[in-house]
Structures are given as structure tokens and as C-alpha cells.
Design a protein around this motif. Structure first.
Motif, short mmCIF file in Angstrom:
data_model
loop_
_atom_site.label_atom_id
_atom_site.label_comp_id
_atom_site.label_asym_id
_atom_site.label_seq_id
_atom_site.Cartn_x
_atom_site.Cartn_y
_atom_site.Cartn_z
N ARG A 165 0.86 -1.20 0.00
CA ARG A 165 0.00 0.00 0.00
C ARG A 165 0.89 1.24 0.00
NH1 ARG A 165 -1.70 -1.66 5.52
NH2 ARG A 165 -3.81 -1.88 4.70
N GLY A 166 0.33 2.32 -0.49
CA GLY A 166 1.00 3.60 -0.40
C GLY A 166 1.98 3.89 -1.50
N ALA A 167 2.79 4.93 -1.26
CA ALA A 167 3.67 5.49 -2.28
C ALA A 167 4.77 4.53 -2.71
CB ALA A 167 4.30 6.78 -1.75
N ASP A 168 5.26 3.69 -1.78
CA ASP A 168 6.38 2.82 -2.11
C ASP A 168 6.06 1.88 -3.28
OD1 ASP A 168 7.86 3.97 -0.13
OD2 ASP A 168 7.72 2.30 1.28
N CYS A 169 4.93 1.18 -3.20
CA CYS A 169 4.62 0.21 -4.25
C CYS A 169 4.23 0.90 -5.55
CB CYS A 169 3.54 -0.78 -3.80
SG CYS A 169 2.00 -0.06 -3.29
N LEU A 170 3.62 2.07 -5.47
CA LEU A 170 3.27 2.79 -6.70
C LEU A 170 4.52 3.34 -7.39
CD1 LEU A 170 0.04 4.61 -5.48
CD2 LEU A 170 0.20 2.61 -6.96
N ALA A 171 5.48 3.83 -6.61
CA ALA A 171 6.73 4.34 -7.21
C ALA A 171 7.50 3.21 -7.87
CB ALA A 171 7.58 5.00 -6.12
N LEU A 172 7.57 2.05 -7.22
CA LEU A 172 8.27 0.92 -7.81
C LEU A 172 7.57 0.45 -9.08
CD1 LEU A 172 10.48 -1.21 -7.78
CD2 LEU A 172 9.08 -2.57 -6.21
N THR A 191 -8.02 3.42 -2.32
CA THR A 191 -7.39 4.64 -2.81
C THR A 191 -6.16 4.31 -3.66
OG1 THR A 191 -6.20 4.80 -0.70
CG2 THR A 191 -8.21 6.11 -0.94
N ASP A 192 -5.40 3.31 -3.25
CA ASP A 192 -4.23 2.90 -4.04
C ASP A 192 -4.66 2.30 -5.37
OD1 ASP A 192 -2.38 3.71 -2.15
OD2 ASP A 192 -2.35 1.77 -1.13
N ILE A 193 -5.74 1.52 -5.35
CA ILE A 193 -6.24 0.92 -6.59
C ILE A 193 -6.68 2.02 -7.56
CG2 ILE A 193 -8.09 -0.49 -7.57
CD1 ILE A 193 -7.95 -2.20 -5.02
N ALA A 194 -7.37 3.02 -7.04
CA ALA A 194 -7.81 4.14 -7.89
C ALA A 194 -6.60 4.89 -8.46
CB ALA A 194 -8.69 5.09 -7.08
N ALA A 195 -5.57 5.09 -7.63
CA ALA A 195 -4.37 5.79 -8.11
C ALA A 195 -3.66 4.98 -9.18
CB ALA A 195 -3.43 6.06 -6.93
N ALA A 196 -3.60 3.66 -8.98
CA ALA A 196 -2.94 2.79 -9.97
C ALA A 196 -3.70 2.79 -11.29
CB ALA A 196 -2.83 1.38 -9.42
N ARG A 197 -5.02 2.76 -11.22
CA ARG A 197 -5.83 2.78 -12.44
C ARG A 197 -5.69 4.11 -13.16
NH1 ARG A 197 -10.97 -0.40 -9.81
NH2 ARG A 197 -10.26 -2.52 -10.29
N SER A 198 -5.61 5.20 -12.41
CA SER A 198 -5.47 6.50 -13.05
C SER A 198 -4.11 6.64 -13.71
CB SER A 198 -5.67 7.63 -12.03
OG SER A 198 -4.60 7.65 -11.09
N ALA A 199 -3.14 5.84 -13.25
CA ALA A 199 -1.81 5.82 -13.87
C ALA A 199 -1.73 4.78 -14.99
CB ALA A 199 -0.74 5.55 -12.82
N ASN A 200 -2.90 4.22 -15.35
CA ASN A 200 -3.02 3.28 -16.47
C ASN A 200 -2.40 1.91 -16.20
OD1 ASN A 200 -4.44 5.14 -18.16
ND2 ASN A 200 -2.48 6.13 -18.65
N PHE A 201 -2.32 1.50 -14.93
CA PHE A 201 -1.94 0.13 -14.63
C PHE A 201 -3.18 -0.75 -14.76
CE2 PHE A 201 1.50 2.33 -12.33
CZ PHE A 201 2.58 1.66 -12.87
N ASN A 202 -3.05 -1.84 -15.48
CA ASN A 202 -4.19 -2.71 -15.72
C ASN A 202 -4.14 -4.01 -14.93
OD1 ASN A 202 -5.36 -0.96 -17.71
ND2 ASN A 202 -3.78 -1.66 -19.16
N ASN A 203 -2.93 -4.49 -14.65
CA ASN A 203 -2.79 -5.78 -13.97
C ASN A 203 -2.80 -5.54 -12.46
OD1 ASN A 203 -2.44 -8.47 -13.45
ND2 ASN A 203 -0.39 -8.62 -14.33
#
Length: 313
Positions: A165-172, A191-203
């Protein structure tokens, strides 16, 4: 059909082969250059691919830029005369005006209009995340082989499965994607899932309960990275990862955190031998406080482990 990422450097064979298959589908003439042998220093290894459609359009590379333009010109000529064209650069080459700054020599074969069925078979093998050993047959075509002495063995693309969760896994995750590797995000918080989707991560998989984890699909080209501290999730995620084939398993945290983690797993009945597979603290540089720097440090350690596994095999 497989489509490379817009950020692709076209250095993985899947990316280059995809361009050849697309060219065949569009009716565009295409030649495939493959490195067959190197001597001394070389940027690319035997098996490296370059798809050439014209003297200005190509995908992939066979050197650090010192011969690629000439390879394109020879590929266009090979398309015109419809004959495979062997080339040698460096020591023993007829191209005296083209020097290799690293010394040594590079041998290539240019294959005009390569066998699409053979390339599709190689692609399907890699997409199924299985190694694909290749050779050049008597007709000068690239093909799958089960020979003990292949020209090269392609590995599936490096994949990182990141749970947290959080910034660490999204930055990596962002760093992994821009580096051209595969990424799977296993996230707890909406919230992390929404952020990942907005960054166009699909998996993305949504972790909902430690007792009901998604089916494990880690293979020998997968690294599992745990990027949060949560005693409710850590044991279940690590125990599951240890049952799989991931070449790398790592978890964030200090040495004290990792010692506590190790003891918790021992108390849960996990063997010391299995626990020793877990790297912690993760990264080539320890005690980093910024998500972006931790991401670089972690990915560098994963790549080091991936390369070490390749060398050992």
C-alpha cells in the motif's frame, strides 16, 4: 496479438517479434537481423533481434549504435534480393570503414521475410512465460529448438509482483513499467487501486483477506516484493510466495523488522531454509526514506538477482 508498451526499447525478443508479425499482417516487407556470435566486448548477446522495414524504420538494436544504421541498409538490400545475408563487423570484417569501439567482432544474419509461423511459435512460448530456445535452420530461418546447444535461449520478460500500500509500491510500479518489465500490483486499499488505475496500470488484484489470497502464478522470471508493514497480511503473503517459483522474494523494513518477521514465520511453522529465501531489508542501499529512491534501489537488486540466476543456469 501482443502489443509492446509505448515505452518499449524493443530489446526483449517479444517486442521485436511483435513488430515483425504486425508488418506481416499489414503486408509490409520486413527483414529480421539476429546476432549469431560475438567476440570480445559486445553490447548485445547472441540472439539479439532487430526488425527492419526500411533504412529509416527499425525496432530493436544489435549494437550500441555503431553498426545499426549499416545493418538497416543491408537489410533493405536483403529484402530486394530476397536472400539471407550474413554480416561481420569488427575483427575480420570486410567493412574496414566501420569500427567497433569496444573491439572484438559481431556476426549477424539478416533474414528477409522471416518464417511467420516460427516467430509466432516463439512469441507464444514466451507469452506463456516459458523459455524459448532458438536456432537457425538450413534455410536461414529462425526457429524453436530443443537442442542442448541452441543459438540462444530467450527468457520470459522479467516480472515484478508487488504487494502493499501507499507510495512505495506505486513508485516501484512506475519504475518497473518505464524500464520495460512486467508488473502486477496486489493492493489492499481502494485509494491505491484508484491511483494505480489513473496511472493506467491494468494488472491489479485487490487483496481482500489474508485467508483468501489470489491464486499464485509466480514463475522463475517473477520477483515478489512486499512493500508494506502489516502483521495481518505479511505472514500470509510471504508464506504463499515461498510455495512458488519466484527467483526473488523481498520485504521492506529495517533489520529489526526483518528479525521480527523471521521469528513470526518460524513460530508459524515455516522452515529456516525457506525463510532464508526472503531478502530483507530490500534494496542495494538500505534505510532509504523516499519512495522513488527505494524503488531504484529495489529494482537494482531484483535485476542483479535476475542476472545472477541467468548466469548460473
Amino acid at each position: 496479438m501482443y502489443h509492446p508498451s509505448p515505452l518499449s526499447t524493443f530489446e526483449h525478443p517479444l517486442d521485436v517479434i511483435a513488430q515483425v508479425l504486425q508488418a506481416a499482417s499489414d503486408g509490409t516487407p520486413c527483414a529480421l537481423a539476429i546476432v549469431t556470435q560475438t567476440e570480445g566486448g559486445a553490447v548485445r548477446s547472441p540472439g539479439a533481434l532487430m526488425a527492419v522495414m526500411s533504412d529509416t524504420e527499425s525496432y530493436g538494436y544489435v549494437s550500441g549504435g555503431c553498426i545499426d544504421a549499416d545493418v538497416r541498409l543491408n537489410a533493405v538490400a536483403a529484402l530486394d534480393d530476397k536472400s539471407p545475408r550474413p554480416l561481420r563487423y569488427g575483427i575480420g570484417s570486410k567493412f574496414q570503414d566501420i569500427q567497433l569501439p569496444c573491439g572484438g567482432a559481431i556476426d549477424l544474419l539478416i533474414i528477409p521475410q522471416p518464417d511467420i509461423a516460427a516467430l509466432r511459435a516463439i512469441s507464444e512460448q514466451l507469452l506463456a512465460r516459458r523459455d524459448a530456445s532458438i536456432t537457425i535452420n538450413d534455410a536461414g530461418q529462425l526457429t524453436l529448438t530443443d537442442s542442448a546447444m541452441p543459438l540462444a535461449t530467450y527468457r520470459p520478460r522479467l516480472k515484478l509482483r508487488i504487494a502493499g500500500r501507499g507510495a512505495d509500491c506505486l513508485a516501484l510500479s512506475r519504475l518497473v513499467e518505464v524500464s520495460g518489465f512486467d508488473v502486477e500490483l496486489c493492493l489492499v486499499d481502494e485509494t491505491d487501486i484508484a491511483a494505480a488505475r489513473s496511472a493506467n496500470f491494468n494488472n491489479i488484484c485487490h487483496l481482500t483477506s489474508p485467508s483468501d489470497l489470489p491464486t499464485l502464478t509466480d514463475d522463475a522470471a517473477t520477483a515478489f516484493v512486499l512493500m508494506f508493514h502489516d502483521d495481518g497480511w505479511e505472514p500470509a503473503l510471504l508464506e504463499q510466495a515461498l510455495t512458488g517459483s519466484a527467483f526473488y522474494i523481498g520485504a521492506v523494513g529495517s533489520r529489526k523488522t526483518h528479525a521480527r518477521r523471521t521469528q513470526n514465520l518460524l513460530d508459524a511453522g515455516v522452515s529456516q531454509h525457506a525463510i532464508e529465501r526472503i531478502r530483507g531489508p530490500i534494496g542495494l542501499v538500505h534505510s532509504l526514506r523516499d519512495a522513488s529512491m527505494l524503488a531504484v534501489s529495489t529494482l537494482a537488486e531484483v535485476v542483479e538477482a535476475f542476472h545472477a540466476q541467468k548466469v548460473a543456469s
